[in-house]
Write an enzyme that holds these catalytic residues in place. Structure first.
Site, PDB file in Angstrom:
ATOM      1  N   ASP A 182       0.761  -1.460   0.112  1.00  0.00           N
ATOM      2  CA  ASP A 182       0.099   0.058  -0.074  1.00  0.00           C
ATOM      3  C   ASP A 182       0.978   1.350   0.141  1.00  0.00           C
ATOM      4  OD1 ASP A 182       0.644   0.660   2.705  1.00  0.00           O
ATOM      5  OD2 ASP A 182      -1.253  -0.356   3.537  1.00  0.00           O
ATOM      6  N   ASN A 190      -3.770  12.327   0.006  1.00  0.00           N
ATOM      7  CA  ASN A 190      -5.057  12.991  -0.492  1.00  0.00           C
ATOM      8  C   ASN A 190      -5.579  14.309   0.263  1.00  0.00           C
ATOM      9  OD1 ASN A 190      -5.821  11.073  -2.397  1.00  0.00           O
ATOM     10  ND2 ASN A 190      -6.889   9.725  -1.070  1.00  0.00           N
ATOM     11  N   ASP A 199      -5.801   9.553  -7.214  1.00  0.00           N
ATOM     12  CA  ASP A 199      -5.997   8.694  -8.419  1.00  0.00           C
ATOM     13  C   ASP A 199      -4.854   8.245  -9.411  1.00  0.00           C
ATOM     14  OD1 ASP A 199      -8.364   8.333  -7.166  1.00  0.00           O
ATOM     15  OD2 ASP A 199      -9.800   9.374  -8.801  1.00  0.00           O
ATOM     16  N   ASP A 226      -6.172   2.149  -1.569  1.00  0.00           N
ATOM     17  CA  ASP A 226      -4.387   2.130  -1.752  1.00  0.00           C
ATOM     18  C   ASP A 226      -3.811   0.881  -1.557  1.00  0.00           C
ATOM     19  OD1 ASP A 226      -4.509   2.520   1.059  1.00  0.00           O
ATOM     20  OD2 ASP A 226      -2.575   3.099   0.790  1.00  0.00           O
TER      21      ASP A 226
END
Length: 308
Positions: A182, A190, A199, A226
């Site tokens: 991850d 974010n 994204d 993620d």
């Protein structure tokens, strides 16, 4: 005196029955929404139903009597003829996926059964093919197991393939590796850069996975958010760890800014690996738990690392 209307109807002659059977056969050929054809042992089309009108380059005047290599592009003709030859040589029905172009220049996938036609002596004199268009069904199936954002396989497909891959690795006596990865501090990313930019990071991870794990049999998944996973076989833990390091390095080398991820200050991955020996009796849930624990250890070591 018996009523003439009560007299039995005259028996149908054998010729009448043949004509009726031929009409039924012709109606099926004309209206069946599938491709039905026959070829002789030299690849010449000897019969084709009306549905062939849907194909690119079809000409009713020349299709029957033409050779497969003259009627289709070379690569497609080779595949078609190979399957015909297999059915003829092995004297059995062959089920294969084939592709042909339609009049609108789109490439369509067909599921085809090809089987030999035998003469009175049991010798093969031709082959018959019945092909059903599976283009839409195939696209729907792919969509159902594909992550829309990254194009990787999704968790649903992971669940489908895990048992199959474990059986394959056991049969081949190879180590199966489950890799979990991850993005380090992705929530902070974010919050700082926005979800659209997040994204793009997820797409970049997918690109690195494709670059690193691109051998036949390597499977890459976006599990959600993620979190990513890979299933691949190797000669042992050493080879698997080396591939995981390649994936980690690929992402780090992109130097995507991430101010909330010290000390690197760019986007990095943490990775955890679990190894499934050929004789392992561990199930899917247990193996996932082991990989998840390894991922936690990678985070605990400071992130941007690989753990087992």
């Amino acid at each position: 005196m018996p009523d003439r209307n009560d007299a039995p109807a005259p028996a149908r002659t054998e010729l009448d029955e043949l004509r009726a059977s031929d009409r039924i056969f012709r109606a099926l050929l004309d209206h069946a929404p599938v491709l039905i054809s026959t070829k002789d042992l030299h690849g010449t089309i000897t019969m084709a139903n009306r549905h062939f009108e849907i194909l690119d380059g079809y000409d009713a005047a020349t299709f029957v009597g033409g050779n497969v290599f003259d009627l289709f592009p070379a690569d497609i003709a080779e595949r078609l003829w190979r399957n015909d030859r297999k059915a003829a040589l092995e004297k059995r029905a062959v089920h294969e996926e084939e592709q042909v172009y339609h009049r609108d220049k789109t490439l369509h996938s067909y599921m085809t059964v090809k089987f030999p036609l035998l003469d009175e002596h049991g010798e093969v004199y031709a082959t018959c093919a019945v092909s059903t268009d599976i283009t839409d069904a195939k696209a729907a199936r792919i969509d159902s197991v594909t992550d829309e954002l990254t194009g990787l396989n999704n968790r649903r497909y992971y669940n489908i393939r895990f048992v199959e891959e474990q059986k394959r690795a056991r049969r081949d006596q190879r180590t199966l590796t489950l890799l979990l990865a991850d993005v380090d501090r992705f929530k902070e990313y974010n919050d700082t850069y926005g979800h659209p930019q997040g994204d793009e990071v997820l797409k970049a991870v997918a690109q690195c996975m494709r670059q690193t794990l691109h051998r036949p049999g390597d499977l890459c998944f976006r599990m959600g958010g993620d979190e990513f996973a890979c299933l691949f076989s190797s000669s042992g833990p050493g080879e698997s760890m080396a591939m995981a390091e390649q994936l980690r390095n690929c992402m780090a080398a992109r130097l995507l800014p991430h101010a909330g991820n010290p000390p690197a200050n760019h986007v990095t991955l943490s990775l955890g690996l679990a190894f499934i020996a050929p004789d392992s009796q561990d199930g899917q849930e247990e193996i996932y738990r082991l990989a998840d624990q390894a991922l936690y250890r990678a985070k605990h070591k400071g992130r941007n690392t690989v753990s087992r």
